[in-house]
Design a protein around this motif. Structure first.
Motif, mmCIF file in Angstrom:
data_model
loop_
_atom_site.group_PDB
_atom_site.id
_atom_site.type_symbol
_atom_site.label_atom_id
_atom_site.label_comp_id
_atom_site.label_asym_id
_atom_site.label_seq_id
_atom_site.Cartn_x
_atom_site.Cartn_y
_atom_site.Cartn_z
ATOM 1 N N GLY A 240 -1.603 4.386 9.171
ATOM 2 C CA GLY A 240 -1.085 4.175 7.829
ATOM 3 C C GLY A 240 -0.517 2.781 7.709
ATOM 4 O O GLY A 240 -0.130 2.163 8.704
ATOM 5 N N ALA A 241 -0.460 2.276 6.490
ATOM 6 C CA ALA A 241 0.100 0.948 6.244
ATOM 7 C C ALA A 241 0.867 0.960 4.929
ATOM 8 O O ALA A 241 0.520 1.712 4.001
ATOM 9 C CB ALA A 241 -1.001 -0.111 6.200
ATOM 10 N N ALA A 242 1.897 0.135 4.855
ATOM 11 C CA ALA A 242 2.682 -0.016 3.631
ATOM 12 C C ALA A 242 2.967 -1.498 3.431
ATOM 13 O O ALA A 242 3.307 -2.206 4.382
ATOM 14 C CB ALA A 242 3.988 0.769 3.726
ATOM 15 N N ILE A 243 2.815 -1.952 2.191
ATOM 16 C CA ILE A 243 3.039 -3.353 1.842
ATOM 17 C C ILE A 243 4.132 -3.428 0.787
ATOM 18 O O ILE A 243 4.102 -2.694 -0.206
ATOM 19 C CB ILE A 243 1.758 -3.990 1.281
ATOM 20 C CG1 ILE A 243 0.682 -4.027 2.356
ATOM 21 C CG2 ILE A 243 2.030 -5.395 0.746
ATOM 22 C CD1 ILE A 243 -0.656 -4.539 1.878
ATOM 23 N N LEU A 244 5.078 -4.344 0.996
ATOM 24 C CA LEU A 244 6.133 -4.627 0.024
ATOM 25 C C LEU A 244 5.737 -5.836 -0.794
ATOM 26 O O LEU A 244 5.386 -6.881 -0.233
ATOM 27 C CB LEU A 244 7.457 -4.900 0.747
ATOM 28 C CG LEU A 244 8.630 -5.331 -0.135
ATOM 29 C CD1 LEU A 244 9.066 -4.190 -1.058
ATOM 30 C CD2 LEU A 244 9.787 -5.812 0.729
ATOM 31 N N ASP A 245 5.797 -5.710 -2.120
ATOM 32 C CA ASP A 245 5.501 -6.869 -2.962
ATOM 33 C C ASP A 245 6.792 -7.518 -3.467
ATOM 34 O O ASP A 245 7.890 -6.992 -3.268
ATOM 35 C CB ASP A 245 4.551 -6.499 -4.108
ATOM 36 C CG ASP A 245 5.165 -5.610 -5.188
ATOM 37 O OD1 ASP A 245 6.384 -5.685 -5.447
ATOM 38 O OD2 ASP A 245 4.399 -4.847 -5.806
ATOM 39 N N GLY A 246 6.649 -8.667 -4.088
ATOM 40 C CA GLY A 246 7.792 -9.451 -4.531
ATOM 41 C C GLY A 246 8.623 -8.799 -5.615
ATOM 42 O O GLY A 246 9.776 -9.189 -5.836
ATOM 43 N N ALA A 247 8.072 -7.808 -6.292
ATOM 44 C CA ALA A 247 8.817 -7.098 -7.336
ATOM 45 C C ALA A 247 9.495 -5.852 -6.787
ATOM 46 O O ALA A 247 10.093 -5.083 -7.529
ATOM 47 C CB ALA A 247 7.879 -6.719 -8.481
ATOM 48 N N GLY A 248 9.371 -5.623 -5.480
ATOM 49 C CA GLY A 248 9.988 -4.451 -4.861
ATOM 50 C C GLY A 248 9.081 -3.239 -4.784
ATOM 51 O O GLY A 248 9.487 -2.190 -4.291
ATOM 52 N N GLY A 249 7.852 -3.367 -5.264
ATOM 53 C CA GLY A 249 6.903 -2.260 -5.197
ATOM 54 C C GLY A 249 6.330 -2.094 -3.805
ATOM 55 O O GLY A 249 6.244 -3.047 -3.032
ATOM 56 N N VAL A 250 5.942 -0.884 -3.484
ATOM 57 C CA VAL A 250 5.334 -0.586 -2.191
ATOM 58 C C VAL A 250 3.945 -0.005 -2.437
ATOM 59 O O VAL A 250 3.765 0.852 -3.304
ATOM 60 C CB VAL A 250 6.191 0.397 -1.364
ATOM 61 C CG1 VAL A 250 5.489 0.769 -0.069
ATOM 62 C CG2 VAL A 250 7.558 -0.215 -1.081
ATOM 63 N N HIS A 251 2.979 -0.481 -1.669
ATOM 64 C CA HIS A 251 1.586 -0.062 -1.786
ATOM 65 C C HIS A 251 1.146 0.439 -0.421
ATOM 66 O O HIS A 251 1.380 -0.226 0.583
ATOM 67 C CB HIS A 251 0.730 -1.243 -2.239
ATOM 68 C CG HIS A 251 1.352 -1.974 -3.384
ATOM 69 N ND1 HIS A 251 1.189 -1.594 -4.689
ATOM 70 C CD2 HIS A 251 2.204 -3.035 -3.392
ATOM 71 C CE1 HIS A 251 1.900 -2.402 -5.468
ATOM 72 N NE2 HIS A 251 2.517 -3.285 -4.696
ATOM 73 N N VAL A 252 0.531 1.614 -0.398
ATOM 74 C CA VAL A 252 0.174 2.221 0.884
ATOM 75 C C VAL A 252 -1.333 2.375 1.021
ATOM 76 O O VAL A 252 -2.066 2.373 0.036
ATOM 77 C CB VAL A 252 0.869 3.592 1.084
ATOM 78 C CG1 VAL A 252 2.382 3.434 1.104
ATOM 79 C CG2 VAL A 252 0.431 4.583 0.029
ATOM 80 N N GLY A 253 -1.750 2.517 2.276
ATOM 81 C CA GLY A 253 -3.145 2.769 2.578
ATOM 82 C C GLY A 253 -3.254 3.505 3.901
ATOM 83 O O GLY A 253 -2.310 3.530 4.693
#
Length: 132
Positions: A29-42
């Protein structure tokens, strides 16, 4: 922005549960934090034609792109076992294309070990769109 690595790790671990890995049994699994505080997973999605397999990192990057994230600050990868694995070459190239050179990449494993890099450490002497 402060990066909550424990929180990202938990989201990557949860995303791992959705992985389709009938051939290797190795769910990631992976999770990415973006500059607006959102998290995106895969998660990884395997295919009988192994070259068509899609890694968790690339799926999380794609989710970030689809949602319109513009700045990606950190990527956390979660895999089972005793070793925190580094991203494969294809993932390193995609990470390099979509994340700034100073963004953080962390790999965690179920045993608790962590390895960390900056994007520019994962793929040194890179060539990308940033060289235009």
């Amino acid at each position: 922005m402060d990066i909550d690595l424990a929180g990202l790790r938990a989201q990557a671990e949860a995303a791992r549960e959705a992985a389709w890995a009938p051939y290797s049994g190795f769910k990631v699994g992976a999770a990415i934090l973006d500059g607006a505080g959102g998290v995106h997973v895969g998660c990884n999605v395997e295919n009988a034609s192994f070259g068509l397999t899609s890694c968790a990192e690339r799926n999380a990057l794609a989710a970030a792109v689809v949602s319109g994230a513009e700045i990606l600050l950190a990527l956390v990868i979660y895999s089972p076992g005793d070793v925190p694995w580094s991203p494969c070459g294809a993932c390193r190239q995609c990470i390099n294309e979509l994340m700034p050179a100073d963004a953080e990449v962390h790999s965690c494993c179920s045993a608790g070990a962590v390895r960390s890099w900056r994007v520019d450490e994962l793929l040194p002497d890179t060539f990308s769109i940033h060289h235009r």
